[in-house]
Write a protein that holds these residues in place. Structure first.
Motif, mmCIF file in Angstrom:
data_model
loop_
_atom_site.group_PDB
_atom_site.id
_atom_site.type_symbol
_atom_site.label_atom_id
_atom_site.label_comp_id
_atom_site.label_asym_id
_atom_site.label_seq_id
_atom_site.Cartn_x
_atom_site.Cartn_y
_atom_site.Cartn_z
ATOM 1 N N MET A 1 0.709 -1.311 0.040
ATOM 2 C CA MET A 1 0.005 0.268 -0.112
ATOM 3 C C MET A 1 1.025 1.169 -0.058
ATOM 4 N N VAL A 2 0.775 2.146 -0.997
ATOM 5 C CA VAL A 2 1.319 3.195 -0.621
ATOM 6 C C VAL A 2 0.369 4.724 -0.736
ATOM 7 N N HIS A 3 1.455 5.714 -1.136
ATOM 8 C CA HIS A 3 0.004 6.640 -0.851
ATOM 9 C C HIS A 3 0.922 7.972 -2.132
ATOM 10 N N PRO A 4 0.193 8.238 -3.190
ATOM 11 C CA PRO A 4 0.529 8.438 -4.508
ATOM 12 C C PRO A 4 1.943 9.781 -3.607
ATOM 13 N N GLY A 5 2.971 9.806 -4.593
ATOM 14 C CA GLY A 5 4.268 10.743 -4.329
ATOM 15 C C GLY A 5 5.555 9.914 -3.559
ATOM 16 N N GLU A 6 5.060 8.867 -2.678
ATOM 17 C CA GLU A 6 5.414 8.390 -1.944
ATOM 18 C C GLU A 6 6.646 7.178 -2.426
ATOM 19 N N PHE A 7 8.188 7.231 -2.383
ATOM 20 C CA PHE A 7 8.136 6.161 -2.752
ATOM 21 C C PHE A 7 8.542 5.025 -2.051
ATOM 22 N N ALA A 8 8.720 3.981 -3.055
ATOM 23 C CA ALA A 8 8.249 2.495 -2.403
ATOM 24 C C ALA A 8 9.241 1.394 -2.572
ATOM 25 N N THR A 9 9.972 0.549 -2.057
ATOM 26 C CA THR A 9 10.778 -0.208 -2.351
ATOM 27 C C THR A 9 10.295 -1.783 -2.567
ATOM 28 N N VAL A 10 10.206 -2.411 -3.452
ATOM 29 C CA VAL A 10 9.805 -4.558 -3.761
ATOM 30 C C VAL A 10 11.056 -4.813 -4.348
ATOM 31 N N VAL A 11 11.356 -6.422 -3.556
ATOM 32 C CA VAL A 11 12.466 -6.588 -4.096
ATOM 33 C C VAL A 11 12.007 -8.008 -4.111
ATOM 34 N N PHE A 12 12.693 -8.585 -5.692
ATOM 35 C CA PHE A 12 12.248 -9.534 -7.098
ATOM 36 C C PHE A 12 13.577 -10.916 -6.431
ATOM 37 N N HIS A 13 12.780 -11.581 -6.424
ATOM 38 C CA HIS A 13 13.998 -12.714 -5.877
ATOM 39 C C HIS A 13 13.830 -13.186 -7.574
ATOM 40 N N ALA A 14 15.163 -13.882 -8.484
ATOM 41 C CA ALA A 14 15.322 -15.351 -8.724
ATOM 42 C C ALA A 14 16.431 -15.701 -9.511
ATOM 43 N N ARG A 15 16.216 -17.151 -9.857
ATOM 44 C CA ARG A 15 17.053 -17.694 -9.662
ATOM 45 C C ARG A 15 16.829 -18.368 -11.333
ATOM 46 N N PRO B 1 22.014 -10.337 -16.420
ATOM 47 C CA PRO B 1 23.505 -11.903 -16.477
ATOM 48 C C PRO B 1 23.322 -13.182 -15.386
ATOM 49 N N PHE B 2 22.553 -13.895 -16.128
ATOM 50 C CA PHE B 2 22.843 -15.099 -14.726
ATOM 51 C C PHE B 2 24.030 -15.924 -15.528
ATOM 52 N N LYS B 3 24.367 -16.598 -13.808
ATOM 53 C CA LYS B 3 25.395 -17.546 -14.203
ATOM 54 C C LYS B 3 24.685 -19.112 -14.046
ATOM 55 N N ALA B 4 25.063 -20.383 -14.141
ATOM 56 C CA ALA B 4 24.158 -21.758 -14.355
ATOM 57 C C ALA B 4 24.239 -21.908 -12.805
ATOM 58 N N GLY B 5 23.071 -21.470 -12.170
ATOM 59 C CA GLY B 5 21.973 -21.926 -11.256
ATOM 60 C C GLY B 5 22.364 -20.559 -9.879
ATOM 61 N N GLU B 6 22.870 -19.377 -10.453
ATOM 62 C CA GLU B 6 22.600 -18.277 -9.560
ATOM 63 C C GLU B 6 21.499 -17.541 -9.876
ATOM 64 N N GLU B 7 21.256 -16.982 -8.299
ATOM 65 C CA GLU B 7 19.881 -16.392 -8.103
ATOM 66 C C GLU B 7 20.633 -14.645 -7.346
ATOM 67 N N LYS B 8 19.243 -13.835 -7.987
ATOM 68 C CA LYS B 8 19.328 -12.384 -7.332
ATOM 69 C C LYS B 8 18.008 -11.763 -6.417
ATOM 70 N N MET B 9 18.300 -11.379 -5.870
ATOM 71 C CA MET B 9 17.567 -10.517 -5.435
ATOM 72 C C MET B 9 17.597 -8.931 -6.331
#
Length: 192
Positions: free
Chosen positions: A93-107, A143-151
């Motif tokens: 939930m965000v207010h207009p004008g308010e910055f928010a950060t969301v993290v995505f996981h990828a592997r 870029p992802f190495k084999a088996g690499e995961e990132k946030m």
């Protein structure tokens, strides 16, 4: 008889070459669809595409605390790949004008290195022009190495001018395998 047999062989070769050309043309067209789609949608503002330019946080007006908007996150991987790709929070939930950060996981679940590109989409379409990102993994190939995961973080703000009737915004990302085109671009680059 030999003349008709020779014509049949010539016709079969011509048909085979035509089929090969059609298949190669279809492959080339499919391969070019991601960059063509992205360019068209960015230029025309179609399909809820967002700008790939980062917004400067100091230029954003004050926060409108009188209302809140739900921003939900969806992810998909194109081409039936078995990569892992998901938001760490399904919504905020965000207010207009308010910055928010969301993290995505990828592997990368594959045994080979790869390069992925995330293509964003915003719904409802009219909300796309009010969503600004200061940081996003969608700005560059990943870029992802084999088996690499990132946030991978996404930092965004909804403009205060977002229409009052918009109370939910869906930000979705589709990951595409761009390993071949990234390799071709690197090979063609004079700096490589």
């Amino acid at each position: 008889m030999p003349d008709s047999r020779q014509r049949a062989v010539t016709s079969a070769k011509r048909n085979a070459l035509t089929l090969v050309a059609v298949v190669l043309g279809m492959f080339g067209f499919g391969y070019a669809m991601v960059p063509l789609y992205s360019a068209l949608c960015e230029i025309a503002g179609f399909n809820g595409k967002t700008s790939t330019e980062a917004v400067v946080e100091s230029g954003v007006p004050a926060v409108d605390t009188s209302r809140s908007i739900k921003v939900q996150f969806l992810t998909t991987v194109n081409g039936g790949r078995n990569w892992e790709f998901k938001p760490m929070q399904s919504s905020v939930m965000v207010h207009p004008g308010e910055f928010a950060t969301v993290v995505f996981h990828a592997r990368n679940t594959e045994s080979a290195d790869l390069v992925a590109q995330a293509i964003p989409n915003v719904a409802p379409v009219e909300a796309a022009r009010y969503l600004r990102k200061s940081e996003c993994f969608c700005f560059n190939n990943q870029p992802f190495k084999a088996g690499e995961e990132k946030m991978m973080p996404v930092r965004f703000v909804l403009d205060r001018d977002i229409p009052d009737e918009v109370d939910t915004v869906t930000l979705s990302y589709t990951f595409f395998d761009v390993t071949q085109s990234a390799a071709q671009s690197a090979a063609a680059s004079p700096n490589s």
